[in-house]
Design a protein around this motif. Structure first.
Motif, PDB file in Angstrom:
ATOM      1  N   THR A  53       0.708  -1.211  -0.150  1.00  0.00           N
ATOM      2  CA  THR A  53      -0.195  -0.201   0.002  1.00  0.00           C
ATOM      3  C   THR A  53       0.578   2.108   0.150  1.00  0.00           C
ATOM      4  OG1 THR A  53      -0.177   0.100   2.314  1.00  0.00           O
ATOM      5  CG2 THR A  53      -1.726  -1.243   1.316  1.00  0.00           C
ATOM      6  N   SER A  54       0.406   2.249  -0.010  1.00  0.00           N
ATOM      7  CA  SER A  54       0.883   3.582  -0.319  1.00  0.00           C
ATOM      8  C   SER A  54       1.819   4.010   1.022  1.00  0.00           C
ATOM      9  CB  SER A  54       0.074   4.851   0.185  1.00  0.00           C
ATOM     10  OG  SER A  54      -1.124   4.832   0.020  1.00  0.00           O
ATOM     11  N   PHE A  55       0.800   3.625   2.500  1.00  0.00           N
ATOM     12  CA  PHE A  55       1.985   3.407   3.570  1.00  0.00           C
ATOM     13  C   PHE A  55       2.796   2.781   4.129  1.00  0.00           C
ATOM     14  CE2 PHE A  55       1.962   1.801   7.970  1.00  0.00           C
ATOM     15  CZ  PHE A  55       1.650   2.818   8.702  1.00  0.00           C
ATOM     16  N   ASP A  56       2.772   1.179   2.948  1.00  0.00           N
ATOM     17  CA  ASP A  56       4.266   0.805   3.461  1.00  0.00           C
ATOM     18  C   ASP A  56       5.288   2.068   2.276  1.00  0.00           C
ATOM     19  OD1 ASP A  56       3.301  -1.116   4.148  1.00  0.00           O
ATOM     20  OD2 ASP A  56       2.147  -1.928   1.967  1.00  0.00           O
ATOM     21  N   VAL A  57       4.561   2.038   0.815  1.00  0.00           N
ATOM     22  CA  VAL A  57       5.687   3.390  -0.005  1.00  0.00           C
ATOM     23  C   VAL A  57       6.453   4.753   1.349  1.00  0.00           C
ATOM     24  CG1 VAL A  57       6.225   4.764  -1.620  1.00  0.00           C
ATOM     25  CG2 VAL A  57       5.108   2.863  -1.690  1.00  0.00           C
ATOM     26  N   ARG A  81      10.051   1.347  -6.027  1.00  0.00           N
ATOM     27  CA  ARG A  81      10.193   0.446  -7.002  1.00  0.00           C
ATOM     28  C   ARG A  81      11.089  -0.699  -6.525  1.00  0.00           C
ATOM     29  NH1 ARG A  81      12.735   4.872  -9.768  1.00  0.00           N
ATOM     30  NH2 ARG A  81      14.700   5.410  -7.788  1.00  0.00           N
ATOM     31  N   GLU A  82      11.901  -0.588  -5.187  1.00  0.00           N
ATOM     32  CA  GLU A  82      11.989  -1.582  -3.827  1.00  0.00           C
ATOM     33  C   GLU A  82      10.762  -2.113  -3.889  1.00  0.00           C
ATOM     34  OE1 GLU A  82      13.917   0.268  -1.387  1.00  0.00           O
ATOM     35  OE2 GLU A  82      15.567   0.222  -2.627  1.00  0.00           O
ATOM     36  N   LEU A  83       9.702  -1.626  -3.483  1.00  0.00           N
ATOM     37  CA  LEU A  83       8.184  -2.689  -2.856  1.00  0.00           C
ATOM     38  C   LEU A  83       7.577  -3.188  -4.470  1.00  0.00           C
ATOM     39  CD1 LEU A  83       7.505  -0.337  -0.241  1.00  0.00           C
ATOM     40  CD2 LEU A  83       8.292  -2.380  -0.026  1.00  0.00           C
ATOM     41  N   ASN A  84       7.813  -2.682  -5.801  1.00  0.00           N
ATOM     42  CA  ASN A  84       7.370  -3.451  -6.616  1.00  0.00           C
ATOM     43  C   ASN A  84       5.475  -2.485  -6.466  1.00  0.00           C
ATOM     44  OD1 ASN A  84       6.653  -4.076  -9.059  1.00  0.00           O
ATOM     45  ND2 ASN A  84       6.278  -6.081  -7.832  1.00  0.00           N
ATOM     46  N   TYR A  85       5.220  -1.521  -6.090  1.00  0.00           N
ATOM     47  CA  TYR A  85       4.099  -0.373  -5.831  1.00  0.00           C
ATOM     48  C   TYR A  85       3.156  -0.334  -6.726  1.00  0.00           C
ATOM     49  CZ  TYR A  85       0.573   2.609  -3.878  1.00  0.00           C
ATOM     50  OH  TYR A  85      -0.604   3.124  -4.062  1.00  0.00           O
ATOM     51  N   VAL A 135       3.343  12.903  -5.537  1.00  0.00           N
ATOM     52  CA  VAL A 135       4.227  12.631  -5.902  1.00  0.00           C
ATOM     53  C   VAL A 135       3.668  11.522  -6.480  1.00  0.00           C
ATOM     54  CG1 VAL A 135       6.680  10.826  -6.825  1.00  0.00           C
ATOM     55  CG2 VAL A 135       6.636  12.065  -4.476  1.00  0.00           C
ATOM     56  N   LEU A 136       2.845  10.402  -6.420  1.00  0.00           N
ATOM     57  CA  LEU A 136       2.459  10.064  -8.066  1.00  0.00           C
ATOM     58  C   LEU A 136       1.155  10.582  -8.697  1.00  0.00           C
ATOM     59  CD1 LEU A 136       0.611   6.610  -5.555  1.00  0.00           C
ATOM     60  CD2 LEU A 136       2.730   7.019  -7.784  1.00  0.00           C
ATOM     61  N   ASN A 137       0.502  11.685  -7.837  1.00  0.00           N
ATOM     62  CA  ASN A 137      -0.524  12.053  -8.856  1.00  0.00           C
ATOM     63  C   ASN A 137      -0.447  13.761  -9.380  1.00  0.00           C
ATOM     64  OD1 ASN A 137      -2.810  10.636  -8.525  1.00  0.00           O
ATOM     65  ND2 ASN A 137      -1.987  10.787  -6.916  1.00  0.00           N
ATOM     66  N   ASP A 138       0.824  14.068  -8.938  1.00  0.00           N
ATOM     67  CA  ASP A 138       1.505  15.504  -9.517  1.00  0.00           C
ATOM     68  C   ASP A 138       0.446  17.232  -8.936  1.00  0.00           C
ATOM     69  OD1 ASP A 138       4.182  15.200 -10.546  1.00  0.00           O
ATOM     70  OD2 ASP A 138       2.779  14.382 -12.853  1.00  0.00           O
ATOM     71  N   THR A 139       0.594  16.198  -7.577  1.00  0.00           N
ATOM     72  CA  THR A 139      -1.419  16.834  -6.790  1.00  0.00           C
ATOM     73  C   THR A 139      -0.297  18.868  -6.873  1.00  0.00           C
ATOM     74  OG1 THR A 139      -1.458  15.418  -5.036  1.00  0.00           O
ATOM     75  CG2 THR A 139      -2.209  17.067  -4.983  1.00  0.00           C
ATOM     76  N   PRO A 140      -1.170  19.786  -7.691  1.00  0.00           N
ATOM     77  CA  PRO A 140      -0.862  20.910  -7.221  1.00  0.00           C
ATOM     78  C   PRO A 140      -0.819  21.884  -6.248  1.00  0.00           C
ATOM     79  CG  PRO A 140      -2.906  20.725  -8.295  1.00  0.00           C
ATOM     80  CD  PRO A 140      -2.518  19.147  -7.939  1.00  0.00           C
TER      81      PRO A 140
END
Length: 344
Positions: free
Chosen positions: A7-11, A47-51, A25-30
């Motif tokens: 999950t994003s929590f793990d990331v 990358r490490e967690l293959n999320y 980072v994922l959504n380029d949130t303004p």
């Protein structure tokens, strides 16, 4: 037991940041600034967690599926080229394409399913490839009532209020004629060969081509000459024989469809006419990629279906993002592209 989903929590935990930073980072949130080192730490953790982003969860949060429907006959080569352009633009915008086809070739069955897909939030907008005389008012009313971002490619040319991406057929004929009678070529008046389907109704595209031809001839002091030929090609030999009976050299010939050119080439061969020398030919479209498939290579103007696919996606996305004012008009006209060959 299946492996636990990352999950994003793990990331966030691995990168040492908050979940809001991961989301930014994922959504380029303004409005949420993320420094380059922090961004790289998040990407490294991903990358490490293959999320992988949960598309269902994202859709529930944003209200978007990140998919557009492309409706058309998958057996038609023009639809394939339209899809090429749609795919290019969708990739740059993070969108996917959902292919939908009519149940029976030549009718509009299956469009009701597009409405269902939108209401089920499986698509965010619709692009249809229509025939040039298409203008179903009932379908347009349903789309408008549902507020669905929609663009018709080739359809609704004469119907205001519906977004359409259209080819400039008048401009394509003018481009072809200017090339046919360019400087250094015989200035004998060109003949316009209008290939037709048996029982088919006249449409705006063919009217535009014909009117552009007669207008061009008038502007250049030449007498227009229009011949009609059945799409099955049985009349080409008689047509060429009539043109040769004048006792003069054959006039240059502009054909409305490149799909008719193979039959024309065969008729010329039977009469001993050399394409590009005794008979100069050009096509006002390039439906079958005739410049690549014919010998001598066909001179033609190409309807830009790839660019039309790109423009259709851009128009749909602007509607989705509340940027309708950035679309200058509900009819977007694109020019044809000249393909110079050996036939003219």
């Amino acid at each position: 037991m299946g492996k636990k989903r990352v999950t994003s929590f793990d990331v966030a935990k691995r990168a040492g940041v908050s979940r809001s930073v991961v989301s930014a980072v994922l959504n380029d949130t303004p409005g949420i600034g993320v420094g380059p080192e922090t961004r790289e730490a998040v990407l490294e953790a991903i990358r490490e967690l293959n999320y992988h982003v949960d598309a269902g969860a994202r859709s529930m949060k944003t209200g978007r599926s990140m998919s557009l429907a492309a409706f058309g006959d998958t057996r038609h080569p023009l639809f394939t080229r339209l899809l090429e352009g749609m795919q290019r633009e969708c990739e740059s915008s993070g969108y996917h394409i959902l292919l939908c086809s009519p149940r029976h070739r030549g009718n509009s069955e299956g469009r009701a399913e597009l409405l269902e897909l939108y209401h089920q939030r499986k698509i965010d907008g619709i692009v249809t490839l229509d025939h040039t005389s298409y203008g179903d008012e009932e379908w347009a009313a349903k789309i408008g009532a549902a507020g669905i971002p929609y663009v018709s490619v080739e359809g609704y040319a004469e119907v205001p209020g519906v977004y359409s991406v259209l080819a400039d057929y008048s401009g394509s004929v003018e481009t072809a004629l200017n090339y046919l009678l360019r400087e250094g070529t015989p200035q004998q008046g060109p003949v316009y060969a209008e290939v037709y389907h048996r029982g088919s109704a006249d449409n705006w595209a063919e009217r535009n081509r014909r009117d552009a031809y007669t207008g061009w001839c008038s502007a250049h002091g030449m007498k227009p000459s229009v011949v009609r030929v059945d799409e099955r090609g049985e009349e080409w030999t008689d047509c060429l024989q009539r043109l040769t009976q004048t006792g003069q050299s054959l006039p240059p010939l502009l054909v409305n469809w490149s799909s008719a050119v193979p039959d024309l080439y065969r008729a010329a061969h039977r009469l001993g006419l050399r394409i590009g020398e005794d008979l100069r030919i050009m096509a006002a479209d390039n439906t079958i990629q005739g410049h690549r498939l014919s010998l001598p290579s066909l001179s033609c103007v190409e309807i830009p279906y790839v660019s039309m696919g790109e423009e259709a996606v851009r128009c749909v996305l602007k509607q989705m993002n509340g940027q309708k004012e950035e679309v200058q008009a509900d009819k977007i006209w694109l020019p044809a592209v000249l393909r110079a060959g050996e036939s003219a």
